[in-house]
Scaffold this active site. Structure first.
Site, PDB file in Angstrom:
ATOM      1  CB  SER A  14      -0.962  -0.042   1.198  1.00 43.92           C
ATOM      2  OG  SER A  14      -0.261  -0.219   2.416  1.00 43.92           O
ATOM      3  CG  ASP A 179       1.202  10.909   7.688  1.00 41.04           C
ATOM      4  OD1 ASP A 179       2.056  10.069   8.063  1.00 41.04           O
ATOM      5  OD2 ASP A 179       0.325  10.651   6.843  1.00 41.04           O
ATOM      6  CG  HIS A 182       2.094   7.758   4.985  1.00 43.88           C
ATOM      7  ND1 HIS A 182       0.951   8.494   5.221  1.00 43.88           N
ATOM      8  CD2 HIS A 182       1.692   6.632   4.355  1.00 43.88           C
ATOM      9  CE1 HIS A 182      -0.099   7.834   4.742  1.00 43.88           C
ATOM     10  NE2 HIS A 182       0.324   6.701   4.206  1.00 43.88           N
TER      11      HIS A 182
END
Length: 253
Positions: A14, A179, A182
């Site tokens: 992902s 964040d 990530h």
């Protein structure tokens, strides 16, 4: 297809994979390290969970392909572990997640006797940073992530696949997320070093260790300075301080 043929490394997952080619990410570092050694293919799909991956894994890794990857690094789990009560949640029940990953891993293992795998477990997050960045926690908590991480590690052991405890590697570490979810360059560096360690220590034939792989067109010549720079990559900190920065800072330890 262009020649000469090189070993293929595929990164499948992902957003942790999709973003790995940017901001001095771990995918970019692998590409740099294996210049003139192997070709790195990135198949990253931000926001995806293992259920979505199950819909396309046979297209990403077709069994009838003429050439199969020498190494696949696979990551799903963070999005699967999201709180099911969060709006538009990417949640996948734990049992389903494990079985999805089992199907994908067994398919990849069956591609070729020389196709190797490394799995990444679900990662830790910085819950406070997620809320500060997005205003809500997006359904991501360490309590849930740890459960999925442990299940992924157990599956890797069962299937005989080296698995990186991505949760333990990041949990409580400062400055590893931009964040809360990530990776910064520091987070990518942690992951890259763990991947490099597995590759170096694995008793794979042929070896996929950078030091043991042939350099393309070495008989014609190489840039000695560049070769030394690449060779030192595993001992470098490759960093950025802000997610929007594109500045490259190489500081040798």
């Amino acid at each position: 297809m262009i020649g000469p043929s090189r070993p293929l490394f595929a990164l499948f997952g992902s957003s942790i994979v999709e973003l790995s080619s940017t901001y001095n990410g771990w995918g970019a570092t692998l590409t740099f390290l294996y210049a003139r050694k192997a070709d790195i293919f990135l198949r990253g799909y931000g926001g995806w969970n293992s259920r979505k991956a199950l819909e396309i894994y046979e297209k990403v890794f077709p069994k009838d392909a003429e050439i199969h990857p020498s190494l696949v690094i696979i990551y799903f789990g963070g999005n699967d572990s999201a709180d099911p009560n969060f709006p538009y949640s990417s949640y996948v029940p734990l049992d389903e997640y494990v079985e999805n990953m089992r199907k994908i891993v067994l398919h990849i293992k069956d591609l070729s006797e020389k196709t190797r795998l490394i799995m990444l477990s679900a990662p830790a997050v910085n819950e406070e940073q997620i809320v500060k960045t997005y205003g809500v926690n997006l359904g991501r908590t360490n309590e849930r992530s740890k459960i999925y991480a442990e299940a992924g590690i157990k599956l890797g052991e069962e299937l005989g696949v080296p698995t990186i405890d991505f949760f333990e590697a990041l949990y409580g570490q400062p400055d590893v997320f931009w964040d809360g979810m990530h990776l910064t360059a520091k987070g990518s560096d942690i992951l890259f070093k763990k991947i490099a360690k597995i590759i170096k220590e694995a008793e794979w034939e042929p070896s996929l260790d950078w030091d043991k792989m042939p350099t393309e067109f070495v008989d014609i010549g190489t840039d000695a300075h560049l070769e030394n720079l690449i060779k030192g990559t595993e001992d470098n900190i490759i960093g950025i301080t802000k997610p929007k920065s594109q500045e490259i800072n190489l500081a040798t330890k």
